[in-house]
Scaffold this motif. Structure first.
Motif, PDB file in Angstrom:
ATOM      1  N   LEU A   1       0.814  -1.223   0.000  1.00  0.00           N
ATOM      2  CA  LEU A   1       0.000   0.000   0.000  1.00  0.00           C
ATOM      3  C   LEU A   1       0.849   1.276   0.000  1.00  0.00           C
ATOM      4  O   LEU A   1       0.629   2.178  -0.815  1.00  0.00           O
ATOM      5  CB  LEU A   1      -0.935  -0.021   1.218  1.00  0.00           C
ATOM      6  CG  LEU A   1      -1.778   1.222   1.441  1.00  0.00           C
ATOM      7  CD1 LEU A   1      -2.657   1.497   0.235  1.00  0.00           C
ATOM      8  CD2 LEU A   1      -2.635   1.067   2.680  1.00  0.00           C
TER       9      LEU A   1
ATOM     10  N   ILE B   1       1.650  -6.176  12.881  1.00  0.00           N
ATOM     11  CA  ILE B   1       1.623  -5.137  11.857  1.00  0.00           C
ATOM     12  C   ILE B   1       2.967  -4.406  11.872  1.00  0.00           C
ATOM     13  O   ILE B   1       3.361  -3.829  12.873  1.00  0.00           O
ATOM     14  CB  ILE B   1       0.468  -4.156  12.092  1.00  0.00           C
ATOM     15  CG1 ILE B   1      -0.852  -4.903  11.873  1.00  0.00           C
ATOM     16  CG2 ILE B   1       0.555  -2.970  11.139  1.00  0.00           C
ATOM     17  CD1 ILE B   1      -2.069  -4.132  12.261  1.00  0.00           C
TER      18      ILE B   1
ATOM     19  N   GLY C   1       4.125  -2.004   9.559  1.00  0.00           N
ATOM     20  CA  GLY C   1       4.129  -0.619   9.084  1.00  0.00           C
ATOM     21  C   GLY C   1       4.332   0.429  10.152  1.00  0.00           C
ATOM     22  O   GLY C   1       5.101   1.361   9.973  1.00  0.00           O
TER      23      GLY C   1
ATOM     24  N   THR D   1       7.275   3.831  14.137  1.00  0.00           N
ATOM     25  CA  THR D   1       6.722   5.157  14.371  1.00  0.00           C
ATOM     26  C   THR D   1       5.998   5.209  15.715  1.00  0.00           C
ATOM     27  O   THR D   1       6.148   6.170  16.468  1.00  0.00           O
ATOM     28  CB  THR D   1       5.740   5.527  13.252  1.00  0.00           C
ATOM     29  OG1 THR D   1       4.961   4.391  12.943  1.00  0.00           O
ATOM     30  CG2 THR D   1       6.448   5.998  12.031  1.00  0.00           C
TER      31      THR D   1
ATOM     32  N   GLY E   1       6.659  11.194  13.936  1.00  0.00           N
ATOM     33  CA  GLY E   1       7.444   9.965  13.736  1.00  0.00           C
ATOM     34  C   GLY E   1       8.083   9.874  12.357  1.00  0.00           C
ATOM     35  O   GLY E   1       9.201   9.392  12.203  1.00  0.00           O
TER      36      GLY E   1
ATOM     37  N   GLY F   1       7.537  12.687   6.001  1.00  0.00           N
ATOM     38  CA  GLY F   1       6.399  11.987   5.406  1.00  0.00           C
ATOM     39  C   GLY F   1       6.874  10.866   4.493  1.00  0.00           C
ATOM     40  O   GLY F   1       8.038  10.457   4.523  1.00  0.00           O
ATOM     41  N   VAL F   2       5.969  10.341   3.704  1.00  0.00           N
ATOM     42  CA  VAL F   2       6.315   9.362   2.673  1.00  0.00           C
ATOM     43  C   VAL F   2       6.214  10.140   1.355  1.00  0.00           C
ATOM     44  O   VAL F   2       5.231  10.860   1.161  1.00  0.00           O
ATOM     45  CB  VAL F   2       5.311   8.175   2.682  1.00  0.00           C
ATOM     46  CG1 VAL F   2       5.669   7.156   1.608  1.00  0.00           C
ATOM     47  CG2 VAL F   2       5.287   7.508   4.060  1.00  0.00           C
TER      48      VAL F   2
ATOM     49  N   LEU G   1       7.215  17.552   7.431  1.00  0.00           N
ATOM     50  CA  LEU G   1       6.217  17.590   8.511  1.00  0.00           C
ATOM     51  C   LEU G   1       6.819  18.173   9.784  1.00  0.00           C
ATOM     52  O   LEU G   1       6.148  18.841  10.568  1.00  0.00           O
ATOM     53  CB  LEU G   1       5.674  16.178   8.784  1.00  0.00           C
ATOM     54  CG  LEU G   1       5.089  15.442   7.568  1.00  0.00           C
ATOM     55  CD1 LEU G   1       4.603  14.061   7.970  1.00  0.00           C
ATOM     56  CD2 LEU G   1       3.942  16.239   6.949  1.00  0.00           C
TER      57      LEU G   1
ATOM     58  N   PRO H   1       1.146  14.932  11.586  1.00  0.00           N
ATOM     59  CA  PRO H   1       2.012  13.763  11.797  1.00  0.00           C
ATOM     60  C   PRO H   1       1.579  12.544  11.003  1.00  0.00           C
ATOM     61  O   PRO H   1       2.385  11.643  10.758  1.00  0.00           O
ATOM     62  CB  PRO H   1       1.884  13.502  13.303  1.00  0.00           C
ATOM     63  CG  PRO H   1       0.619  14.163  13.713  1.00  0.00           C
ATOM     64  CD  PRO H   1       0.446  15.331  12.814  1.00  0.00           C
TER      65      PRO H   1
ATOM     66  N   SER I   1      -2.245  13.719   5.220  1.00  0.00           N
ATOM     67  CA  SER I   1      -3.642  14.097   5.004  1.00  0.00           C
ATOM     68  C   SER I   1      -4.027  13.683   3.592  1.00  0.00           C
ATOM     69  O   SER I   1      -3.179  13.321   2.799  1.00  0.00           O
ATOM     70  CB  SER I   1      -3.760  15.616   5.177  1.00  0.00           C
ATOM     71  OG  SER I   1      -5.103  16.015   5.025  1.00  0.00           O
TER      72      SER I   1
ATOM     73  N   PRO J   1      -3.299   5.189   7.338  1.00  0.00           N
ATOM     74  CA  PRO J   1      -4.474   4.422   7.758  1.00  0.00           C
ATOM     75  C   PRO J   1      -4.307   3.862   9.170  1.00  0.00           C
ATOM     76  O   PRO J   1      -5.268   3.371   9.758  1.00  0.00           O
ATOM     77  CB  PRO J   1      -4.537   3.296   6.727  1.00  0.00           C
ATOM     78  CG  PRO J   1      -3.147   3.146   6.220  1.00  0.00           C
ATOM     79  CD  PRO J   1      -2.475   4.474   6.362  1.00  0.00           C
TER      80      PRO J   1
HETATM   81  C1  HEM Z   1       2.607   7.256  15.589  1.00  0.00           C
HETATM   82  C2  HEM Z   1       2.399   6.366  14.639  1.00  0.00           C
HETATM   83  C3  HEM Z   1       2.402   6.659  13.157  1.00  0.00           C
HETATM   84  C4  HEM Z   1       2.796   7.786  12.469  1.00  0.00           C
HETATM   85  C5  HEM Z   1       3.370   9.079  13.027  1.00  0.00           C
HETATM   86  C6  HEM Z   1       2.546   7.523  11.052  1.00  0.00           C
HETATM   87  C7  HEM Z   1       2.785   8.434  10.035  1.00  0.00           C
HETATM   88  C8  HEM Z   1       2.519   8.218   8.698  1.00  0.00           C
HETATM   89  C9  HEM Z   1       2.702   9.189   7.638  1.00  0.00           C
HETATM   90  C10 HEM Z   1       3.226  10.610   7.822  1.00  0.00           C
HETATM   91  C11 HEM Z   1       2.340   8.601   6.467  1.00  0.00           C
HETATM   92  C12 HEM Z   1       2.393   9.246   5.066  1.00  0.00           C
HETATM   93  C13 HEM Z   1       1.110   9.980   4.766  1.00  0.00           C
HETATM   94  C14 HEM Z   1       1.144  10.690   3.407  1.00  0.00           C
HETATM   95  O1  HEM Z   1       1.737  10.176   2.471  1.00  0.00           O
HETATM   96  O2  HEM Z   1       0.590  11.805   3.283  1.00  0.00           O
HETATM   97  C15 HEM Z   1       1.929   7.258   6.770  1.00  0.00           C
HETATM   98  C16 HEM Z   1       1.480   6.358   5.836  1.00  0.00           C
HETATM   99  C17 HEM Z   1       1.165   5.058   6.135  1.00  0.00           C
HETATM  100  N1  HEM Z   1       1.108   4.485   7.393  1.00  0.00           N
HETATM  101 FE1  HEM Z   1       1.493   5.375   9.149  1.00  0.00          FE
HETATM  102  N2  HEM Z   1       2.042   6.255  10.922  1.00  0.00           N
HETATM  103  C18 HEM Z   1       1.918   5.700  12.168  1.00  0.00           C
HETATM  104  C19 HEM Z   1       1.419   4.465  12.476  1.00  0.00           C
HETATM  105  C20 HEM Z   1       1.003   3.540  11.559  1.00  0.00           C
HETATM  106  C21 HEM Z   1       0.471   2.239  11.879  1.00  0.00           C
HETATM  107  C22 HEM Z   1       0.227   1.726  13.301  1.00  0.00           C
HETATM  108  C23 HEM Z   1       0.240   1.606  10.683  1.00  0.00           C
HETATM  109  C24 HEM Z   1      -0.314   0.231  10.421  1.00  0.00           C
HETATM  110  C25 HEM Z   1      -1.072  -0.403  11.237  1.00  0.00           C
HETATM  111  C26 HEM Z   1       0.618   2.513   9.610  1.00  0.00           C
HETATM  112  C27 HEM Z   1       0.526   2.238   8.266  1.00  0.00           C
HETATM  113  C28 HEM Z   1       0.736   3.166   7.242  1.00  0.00           C
HETATM  114  C29 HEM Z   1       0.564   2.874   5.813  1.00  0.00           C
HETATM  115  C30 HEM Z   1       0.167   1.540   5.189  1.00  0.00           C
HETATM  116  C31 HEM Z   1       0.814   4.067   5.118  1.00  0.00           C
HETATM  117  C32 HEM Z   1       0.760   4.309   3.608  1.00  0.00           C
HETATM  118  C33 HEM Z   1      -0.643   4.761   3.221  1.00  0.00           C
HETATM  119  C34 HEM Z   1      -0.783   5.046   1.718  1.00  0.00           C
HETATM  120  O3  HEM Z   1       0.215   5.222   1.043  1.00  0.00           O
HETATM  121  O4  HEM Z   1      -1.932   5.100   1.233  1.00  0.00           O
HETATM  122  N3  HEM Z   1       1.075   3.672  10.171  1.00  0.00           N
HETATM  123  N4  HEM Z   1       2.036   7.040   8.130  1.00  0.00           N
END
Ligand code: HEM
Length: 307
Positions: free
Chosen positions: A128, A161, A163, A167, A227, A231-232, A257, A294, A297, A303
């Motif tokens: 994803l 999990i 992902g 973070t 974290g 960003g990604v 960010l 964080p 958006s 997710p």
């Molecule tokens: C404090 C905890 C976390 C932080 C700060 C965080 C932060 C982020 C950020 C900044 C992105 C990129 C959003 C963007 O591209 O605009 C992201 C994407 C993502 N995160 Fe997290 N995350 C956290 C926890 C988690 C957890 C617990 C999971 C899984 C259970 C997860 C799964 C994902 C996935 C799959 C994406 C990619 C979504 C996409 O590309 O559609 N993250 N996260």
């Protein structure tokens, strides 16, 4: 005036005329070429001086990348254009610009670039987080949010999990660090826990709504220490305009960010750890308020973010 003087004047006039015409001709050609180049590349966002071949890569070699980019943005502004070798990158460092990328033009900027890592290790955008914006993405995202991350499934799969493990644990470590640095905040939090939960049992998810100060501590931790600091990376397949600047097709977008949520134009005393700024404030960290993002958006927001 003698005949030879007259001839001299005519010769001077002719030479002046020829030079003037040649100069205008040259100017015309230069303007034409400039216009063509400008038409092709448009008015790019500003950025630091570049070198042949490596572009602006040499500006990024020392220090932590998010710190360096924040410093460069202080000089060149909240939207910058960097050429890192052959790769064009738009760097965003303010909430207004983030709103433009993640909301107003989310449909253009919501893809992901393909990288060596994602191609070799994650199977060419099959996962994803690195999937381009296509039907496969929409399907996986739907499964992820409706099935995999439903509360019931989270309870089952909590420990496997991958992902979000780094973070999430990093955020907890930062929260503990800030609480140790600020004993008065720790005391206030302990007293809230004593009042609402008591000493006989552990906190449960259902209690969180009642723990206002705890929520504020978590939000303030995520503001100062997001974290995923950069960003990604996002990717746009189409050329577009952002804040009057042209961004070409096939460009990566990096959202700083870290810099966004420390912006002194938006946050009072931005470097101070002060959870009370989130008490009685409508600002949340879920992605609706671009002052603190964080979890990102828009279509690609995290997710794993829970309510
Ligand atoms: C404090 C905890 C976390 C932080 C700060 C965080 C932060 C982020 C950020 C900044 C992105 C990129 C959003 C963007 O591209 O605009 C992201 C994407 C993502 N995160 Fe997290 N995350 C956290 C926890 C988690 C957890 C617990 C999971 C899984 C259970 C997860 C799964 C994902 C996935 C799959 C994406 C990619 C979504 C996409 O590309 O559609 N993250 N996260």
């Amino acid at each position: 005036m003698g005949e030879s003087n007259m001839e001299g004047l005519i010769a001077i006039f002719k030479s002046w005329f020829v030079h003037t015409v040649a100069a205008f001709g040259f100017l015309y050609v230069v303007l034409k070429v400039f216009r063509r180049v400008r038409h092709k590349y448009g008015r790019r966002p500003p950025g630091p001086p570049s070198l042949p071949v490596i572009g602006q890569l040499h500006h990024l070699v020392s220090g932590l990348l998010h710190h360096t980019l924040a410093k460069i943005a202080e000089k060149y502004g909240p939207i910058m254009w960097l050429e890192l070798g052959a790769v064009g990158v738009v760097v965003v460092s303010s909430s207004d610009m983030a709103r433009e990328i993640l909301k107003a033009q989310d449909h253009i900027f919501a893809s992901r670039p393909s990288t060596l890592f994602s191609d070799l290790v994650l199977g060419k955008g099959q996962d994803l987080a690195f999937s381009p914006l296509n039907d496969h993405f929409r399907l996986v995202r739907k499964v992820y949010t409706t099935q995999l991350l439903s509360q019931q499934q989270i309870d089952t799969f909590k420990d496997i999990i991958i992902g979000g493990t780094d973070t999430s644990s990093e955020t907890i470590v930062w929260a503990m660090t800030e609480l140790l640095r600020h004993p008065n905040i720790m005391e206030r939090l302990q007293s809230e826990l004593d009042d609402v939960i008591g000493k006989e049992r552990l906190v449960e998810e259902a209690d969180l709504q009642k723990l206002e100060y705890l929520q504020a501590v978590v939000k303030e931790t995520l503001r100062l220490h997001p974290g995923v600091v950069l960003g990604v990376p996002h990717f746009s397949k189409e050329a577009t305009k952002v804040a009057g600047y042209d961004t070409p097709a096939n460009t990566r977008e990096m959202l700083n960010l870290y810099a966004i949520s420390r912006d002194p134009k938006v946050w009072e005393n931005p470097l101070k750890f002060d959870p009370s700024r989130f008490l009685n404030s409508p600002i949340d960290v879920k992605g609706q308020h671009y002052e603190v993002l964080p979890f990102g958006s828009g279509r690609r927001r995290c997710p794993g973010r829970t309510n």
